[in-house]
Enzyme design. Structure first.
Site, PDB file in Angstrom:
ATOM      1  N   ARG A  17       0.824  -1.212   0.000  1.00 37.93           N
ATOM      2  CA  ARG A  17       0.000   0.000   0.000  1.00 37.93           C
ATOM      3  C   ARG A  17       0.852   1.254   0.000  1.00 37.93           C
ATOM      4  NH1 ARG A  17      -5.371  -0.092   3.243  1.00 37.93           N
ATOM      5  NH2 ARG A  17      -4.248   1.512   4.391  1.00 37.93           N
ATOM      6  N   ARG A  34       1.647  13.163  -9.187  1.00 34.04           N
ATOM      7  CA  ARG A  34       1.575  14.589  -8.887  1.00 34.04           C
ATOM      8  C   ARG A  34       2.865  15.304  -9.294  1.00 34.04           C
ATOM      9  NH1 ARG A  34      -3.036  15.099  -9.411  1.00 34.04           N
ATOM     10  NH2 ARG A  34      -4.551  15.230  -7.753  1.00 34.04           N
ATOM     11  N   HIS A  73       2.843  15.869 -12.888  1.00 34.21           N
ATOM     12  CA  HIS A  73       1.975  16.985 -13.257  1.00 34.21           C
ATOM     13  C   HIS A  73       2.693  18.325 -13.085  1.00 34.21           C
ATOM     14  CE1 HIS A  73      -1.761  14.341 -12.312  1.00 34.21           C
ATOM     15  NE2 HIS A  73      -1.342  14.171 -13.549  1.00 34.21           N
ATOM     16  N   SER A 104       9.231   0.419   8.262  1.00 34.99           N
ATOM     17  CA  SER A 104      10.260  -0.260   9.054  1.00 34.99           C
ATOM     18  C   SER A 104      11.671   0.084   8.616  1.00 34.99           C
ATOM     19  CB  SER A 104      10.069  -1.774   8.962  1.00 34.99           C
ATOM     20  OG  SER A 104      10.353  -2.219   7.627  1.00 34.99           O
ATOM     21  N   SER A 124      -1.639   1.492   8.332  1.00 39.93           N
ATOM     22  CA  SER A 124      -2.554   2.430   7.664  1.00 39.93           C
ATOM     23  C   SER A 124      -2.194   3.891   7.907  1.00 39.93           C
ATOM     24  CB  SER A 124      -3.997   2.178   8.097  1.00 39.93           C
ATOM     25  OG  SER A 124      -4.434   0.927   7.624  1.00 39.93           O
ATOM     26  N   GLU A 129       0.863   4.831   5.892  1.00 41.28           N
ATOM     27  CA  GLU A 129       0.553   4.905   4.462  1.00 41.28           C
ATOM     28  C   GLU A 129      -0.219   6.180   4.128  1.00 41.28           C
ATOM     29  OE1 GLU A 129      -1.543   1.307   4.656  1.00 41.28           O
ATOM     30  OE2 GLU A 129       0.285   0.096   4.721  1.00 41.28           O
ATOM     31  N   ASP A 183       1.706  15.026  -0.951  1.00 40.98           N
ATOM     32  CA  ASP A 183       0.823  16.086  -1.439  1.00 40.98           C
ATOM     33  C   ASP A 183       1.210  17.449  -0.877  1.00 40.98           C
ATOM     34  OD1 ASP A 183      -0.757  14.792  -3.287  1.00 40.98           O
ATOM     35  OD2 ASP A 183      -2.414  14.427  -1.919  1.00 40.98           O
TER      36      ASP A 183
END
Length: 194
Positions: free
Chosen positions: A56, A67, A70, A98, A158, A161, A169
């Site tokens: 993930r 991005r 772009h 990790s 999670s 990620e 971003d």
């Protein structure tokens, strides 16, 4: 195992969505803005940028690569068939909670061996990956095998990620604002064969 009770699902979602947002907001205040500024400088100075992550986290890195493309940066995702050899003056941006994922460590070692720069997004600065990096941006999230919920109530990695994407971003947003490239011009870089 699961439930077909819509109201029970809705109640759980009412609790989980704000919890996830709260965890991310709290973590954002713990990430070093100075480290992110150094990363932004490294990205601007690189001849070419290579991104790598597994699972993930790898998907988040692919989104970040898009991005950066772009924005007009010369960017490649490690492992794609059209990715060239990394060389001096290039930058490898690697993400591993990790810092021990073998394929990512090997890529970083290869980059280091050809005098490319290595920047890392990780939960730790004491790892084989961190050892070959010029910059380690610490994302103080739980690692994927932290099953006790001390740092995050979310499953596995999670929170890490999610923050890899947020960090990418944020760096993109900052570089874009300094570039003065109008959104309409960047839009021309978007895929038109979907």
């Amino acid at each position: 195992m699961f439930t077909s009770d819509k109201s029970a699902l809705a109640e759980r979602l009412r609790a989980d969505l704000p919890m996830i947002l709260e965890e991310n907001t709290k973590l954002a205040t713990q990430i070093s803005i100075d480290e992110l500024a150094i990363l932004a400088l490294m990205l601007q100075q690189a001849k070419r940028i290579f991104l790598i992550g597994a699972g993930r986290t790898g998907l988040m890195m692919r989104a970040i690569a898009m991005r950066f493309m772009h924005l007009g940066l010369n960017v490649h995702v490690v492992g794609e068939t059209t990715t060239p050899a990394i060389q001096e003056d290039d930058l490898l941006l690697a993400a591993s909670g990790s810092g021990t994922t073998s394929a990512i460590v090997k890529a970083a070692e290869k980059a280091h061996s050809v005098s490319a720069r290595v920047a890392v997004l990780s939960t730790t600065n004491t790892s084989p990956l961190a050892n070959v990096a010029q910059l380690v941006v610490i994302i103080p999230a739980a690692q994927k095998q932290d099953f006790h919920g001390a740092i995050s109530e979310q499953y596995a990695g999670s929170l890490f990620e999610q923050n890899v994407l947020f960090v990418g971003d944020a760096v993109f947003q900052t570089l874009w604002k300094f570039s003065n490239i109008p959104a309409e011009i960047m839009w021309k870089q978007h895929a038109n064969m979907e």
